[in-house]
Design a protein around this motif. Structure first.
Motif, mmCIF file in Angstrom:
data_model
loop_
_atom_site.group_PDB
_atom_site.id
_atom_site.type_symbol
_atom_site.label_atom_id
_atom_site.label_comp_id
_atom_site.label_asym_id
_atom_site.label_seq_id
_atom_site.Cartn_x
_atom_site.Cartn_y
_atom_site.Cartn_z
ATOM 1 N N SER A 56 64.399 53.073 43.979
ATOM 2 C CA SER A 56 62.988 53.083 44.371
ATOM 3 C C SER A 56 62.236 54.300 43.853
ATOM 4 C CB SER A 56 62.884 53.044 45.902
ATOM 5 O OG SER A 56 63.518 54.179 46.471
ATOM 6 N N ARG A 57 62.831 55.077 42.960
ATOM 7 C CA ARG A 57 62.214 56.352 42.546
ATOM 8 C C ARG A 57 60.802 56.156 41.999
ATOM 9 N NH1 ARG A 57 66.686 58.084 38.157
ATOM 10 N NH2 ARG A 57 67.938 57.488 39.954
ATOM 11 N N GLU A 58 59.857 56.812 42.662
ATOM 12 C CA GLU A 58 58.448 56.743 42.261
ATOM 13 C C GLU A 58 58.204 57.530 40.978
ATOM 14 O OE1 GLU A 58 54.299 56.621 44.873
ATOM 15 O OE2 GLU A 58 56.066 57.681 45.619
ATOM 16 N N HIS A 59 59.149 58.416 40.644
ATOM 17 C CA HIS A 59 59.021 59.220 39.422
ATOM 18 C C HIS A 59 58.901 58.343 38.178
ATOM 19 C CE1 HIS A 59 60.995 61.645 42.492
ATOM 20 N NE2 HIS A 59 60.635 62.735 41.852
ATOM 21 N N ALA A 60 59.471 57.148 38.227
ATOM 22 C CA ALA A 60 59.369 56.245 37.071
ATOM 23 C C ALA A 60 57.913 55.895 36.793
ATOM 24 C CB ALA A 60 60.185 54.975 37.332
ATOM 25 N N VAL A 61 57.163 55.658 37.838
ATOM 26 C CA VAL A 61 55.727 55.368 37.695
ATOM 27 C C VAL A 61 54.987 56.597 37.203
ATOM 28 C CG1 VAL A 61 53.626 54.792 38.966
ATOM 29 C CG2 VAL A 61 55.753 53.555 39.431
ATOM 30 N N TRP A 62 55.256 57.747 37.823
ATOM 31 C CA TRP A 62 54.552 58.968 37.433
ATOM 32 C C TRP A 62 54.840 59.331 35.974
ATOM 33 C CZ3 TRP A 62 56.845 61.726 42.306
ATOM 34 C CH2 TRP A 62 56.227 61.220 43.450
ATOM 35 N N GLY A 63 56.092 59.135 35.542
ATOM 36 C CA GLY A 63 56.446 59.452 34.165
ATOM 37 C C GLY A 63 55.709 58.572 33.165
ATOM 38 N N PHE B 101 65.780 64.409 35.514
ATOM 39 C CA PHE B 101 64.369 64.804 35.548
ATOM 40 C C PHE B 101 63.779 64.699 36.957
ATOM 41 C CE2 PHE B 101 65.281 63.518 31.220
ATOM 42 C CZ PHE B 101 64.773 64.588 30.505
ATOM 43 N N LEU B 102 64.647 64.540 37.958
ATOM 44 C CA LEU B 102 64.178 64.397 39.328
ATOM 45 C C LEU B 102 64.384 65.666 40.139
ATOM 46 C CD1 LEU B 102 65.600 60.838 40.140
ATOM 47 C CD2 LEU B 102 63.497 61.448 38.952
ATOM 48 N N LEU B 103 64.583 66.789 39.479
ATOM 49 C CA LEU B 103 64.922 68.024 40.179
ATOM 50 C C LEU B 103 63.697 68.740 40.736
ATOM 51 C CD1 LEU B 103 67.615 69.423 37.709
ATOM 52 C CD2 LEU B 103 67.947 68.041 39.769
ATOM 53 N N ARG B 104 62.518 68.455 40.225
ATOM 54 C CA ARG B 104 61.302 69.120 40.692
ATOM 55 C C ARG B 104 60.813 68.469 41.985
ATOM 56 N NH1 ARG B 104 58.567 72.100 36.500
ATOM 57 N NH2 ARG B 104 56.753 72.033 37.866
ATOM 58 N N ILE B 105 60.048 69.229 42.750
ATOM 59 C CA ILE B 105 59.489 68.680 43.988
ATOM 60 C C ILE B 105 58.050 68.226 43.799
ATOM 61 C CG2 ILE B 105 61.009 70.047 45.456
ATOM 62 C CD1 ILE B 105 58.647 71.958 45.926
ATOM 63 N N ASP B 106 57.517 68.391 42.574
ATOM 64 C CA ASP B 106 56.177 67.890 42.288
ATOM 65 C C ASP B 106 56.266 66.861 41.163
ATOM 66 O OD1 ASP B 106 56.534 69.318 39.930
ATOM 67 O OD2 ASP B 106 55.261 70.981 40.544
ATOM 68 N N LYS B 107 55.110 66.435 40.639
ATOM 69 C CA LYS B 107 55.074 65.377 39.634
ATOM 70 C C LYS B 107 55.050 65.919 38.203
ATOM 71 C CE LYS B 107 52.400 62.303 42.657
ATOM 72 N NZ LYS B 107 51.149 61.498 42.772
#
Length: 212
Positions: free
Chosen positions: A82-89, A29-35
């Protein structure tokens, strides 16, 4: 400025020790360049089986925890990458806060800088909280950031925050907003800096222009 003093609502138990950011937001789920679109990926392998069917044993798939706003987790929540995507998700899914005995250090910074509230409580308090929200009667939890207290049916516990993080939450600021709130001081520093060192101003662009 948005003033917010508390988070309250349904809390779901997720007492998994060392739940890492790879589990919170899997790599596919980290393939996008946005949130956008990260809510689907949240805890995907816990929520869905290999065929994409919902796992009924996952707390977030259970009707009684629909609309969950708070997760109550295990120690070292958010360790790993450190993936910030975890927070955004988490935020896109509707989670406004996580309560746990401890958090991964980078995850903590990412969360607090993005206005996802993290509350650390002693394990004994977590156990009481888990017992409350796992019972059929009352799954409601209140986090009062102004007084720095957590309340559930049988628990009232204090927690601590740095003054910077507390102020950011109460004023509705992320890291960018907190920086912009100091715009006047930044401008004053910049003016003083260029007055003392005028030869450094726009040095990069002057060097580039000289090479053309």
């Amino acid at each position: 400025m948005t003033v917010q003093t508390r988070i309250e609502g349904i809390a779901a138990p997720l007492p998994v020790a060392n739940l890492d950011t790879d589990q919170i937001m899997p790599k596919q789920f980290l393939l996008r360049i946005d949130k956008a679109g990260l809510a689907k990926g949240l805890l995907y392998d816990m929520r869905f089986d290999l065929d994409g069917n919902s796992r009924p044993e996952c707390v977030l798939n259970q009707a009684e925890y629909a609309g969950t706003r708070i997760l109550v987790g295990g120690p070292n929540f958010g360790c790993g990458s450190s993936r910030e995507h975890a927070v955004w998700g988490l935020q896109q899914y509707g989670i406004d806060a996580v309560i746990a005995p401890s958090f991964g250090e980078i995850f903590y910074s990412n969360a607090m800088n993005n206005k996802l509230m993290l509350v650390a409580l002693a394990q004994a308090d977590i156990d009481l909280l888990l017992a409350d929200i796992s019972s059929p009667s009352d799954k409601h939890v209140l986090i009062d950031v102004e007084t720095m207290t957590v309340r559930s049916k049988s628990l009232t516990a204090s927690f601590s925050l740095s003054e910077r993080h507390r102020r950011m939450f109460l004023e509705g600021l992320d890291m960018v907003g907190a920086t912009l709130a100091m715009q006047e001081q930044i401008n004053e520093f910049a003016t003083s800096h260029w007055q003392k060192r005028p030869w450094l101003k726009n040095l990069a662009s002057k060097t580039r222009d000289s090479l053309v």
